[in-house]
Design a protein around this motif. Structure first.
Motif, PDB file in Angstrom:
ATOM      1  N   GLY A 196      11.591 -26.036 -32.293  1.00 10.14           N
ATOM      2  CA  GLY A 196      10.206 -26.282 -32.635  1.00 10.14           C
ATOM      3  C   GLY A 196       9.559 -27.142 -31.570  1.00 10.14           C
ATOM      4  O   GLY A 196      10.106 -27.305 -30.477  1.00 10.14           O
ATOM      5  N   TRP A 230       5.394 -32.740 -33.020  1.00  7.03           N
ATOM      6  CA  TRP A 230       4.022 -32.784 -33.521  1.00  7.03           C
ATOM      7  C   TRP A 230       3.481 -34.215 -33.541  1.00  7.03           C
ATOM      8  O   TRP A 230       2.319 -34.463 -33.288  1.00  7.03           O
ATOM      9  CB  TRP A 230       4.028 -32.162 -34.910  1.00  7.03           C
ATOM     10  N   GLU A 232       7.245 -29.293 -35.617  1.00  3.84           N
ATOM     11  CA  GLU A 232       6.666 -28.062 -36.149  1.00  3.84           C
ATOM     12  C   GLU A 232       7.588 -26.895 -35.826  1.00  3.84           C
ATOM     13  O   GLU A 232       7.873 -26.615 -34.655  1.00  3.84           O
ATOM     14  CB  GLU A 232       5.289 -27.823 -35.552  1.00  3.84           C
ATOM     15  N   PRO A 247       7.857 -23.087 -35.706  1.00  7.63           N
ATOM     16  CA  PRO A 247       6.810 -22.068 -35.592  1.00  7.63           C
ATOM     17  C   PRO A 247       6.775 -21.077 -36.746  1.00  7.63           C
ATOM     18  O   PRO A 247       7.791 -20.505 -37.121  1.00  7.63           O
ATOM     19  CB  PRO A 247       7.132 -21.357 -34.280  1.00  7.63           C
ATOM     20  N   GLY A 248       5.581 -20.957 -37.322  1.00  8.75           N
ATOM     21  CA  GLY A 248       5.375 -20.009 -38.410  1.00  8.75           C
ATOM     22  C   GLY A 248       6.000 -20.422 -39.725  1.00  8.75           C
ATOM     23  O   GLY A 248       5.993 -19.646 -40.674  1.00  8.75           O
TER      24      GLY A 248
END
Length: 140
Positions: free
Chosen positions: A55, A58, A86, A88-89
């Motif tokens: 990821g 963030w 984060e 992804p998705g």
């Protein structure tokens, strides 16, 4: 031999573990840790899913003091990085970071899931917890 801080948080094999989250079958929202109900649509059709192992960072800070009980980490406290990564998705996960120097971290940097010592059992068995480390060029 070592053990994990909470077996219910993970899936996979020891050399390829992943965080175990939930995905709502109705609205596709992801959560970590797993739960029975969806926080987005309040649906109850949650499916277990392995979360991404990579990821991006963030947000982050450094924990510079020993947390209050019920913290049961190492008796020899050393500051450690804490951040939101984060996936992804999927979801943003709060986690320990392997890097504790703010100069070695930047928002948006690629991160990869890893395992770090958390404490030891009375018999000396190491207990590991998950963390995210800055991804190296070789890992990309």
């Amino acid at each position: 031999m070592s053990t994990l801080v909470d077996q219910d948080l993970f899936t996979g094999t020891p050399d390829r573990r992943a965080l175990l989250g939930s995905r709502c079958a109705d609205c596709a929202a992801h959560v970590f840790p797993r739960q029975d109900g969806c926080p987005r649509c309040t649906g109850g059709r949650m499916e277990d899913v392995p979360l991404a192992r990579r990821g991006v960072l963030w947000a982050f800070t450094v924990q510079g003091f020993r947390p209050k009980p019920p913290y049961t980490g190492s008796k020899e406290f050393e500051p450690y990085g804490v951040g939101y990564v984060e996936l992804p998705g999927q979801v943003i996960v709060e986690a320990r970071l392997t890097e504790a120097d703010p100069e070695g971290l930047r928002i948006g940097m690629p991160m990869v899931l890893t395992w770090v010592p958390f404490r030891q059992e009375e018999d000396g068995t190491p207990v590991l917890t998950y963390a995210f480390a800055p991804e190296t060029q070789e890992e990309r």
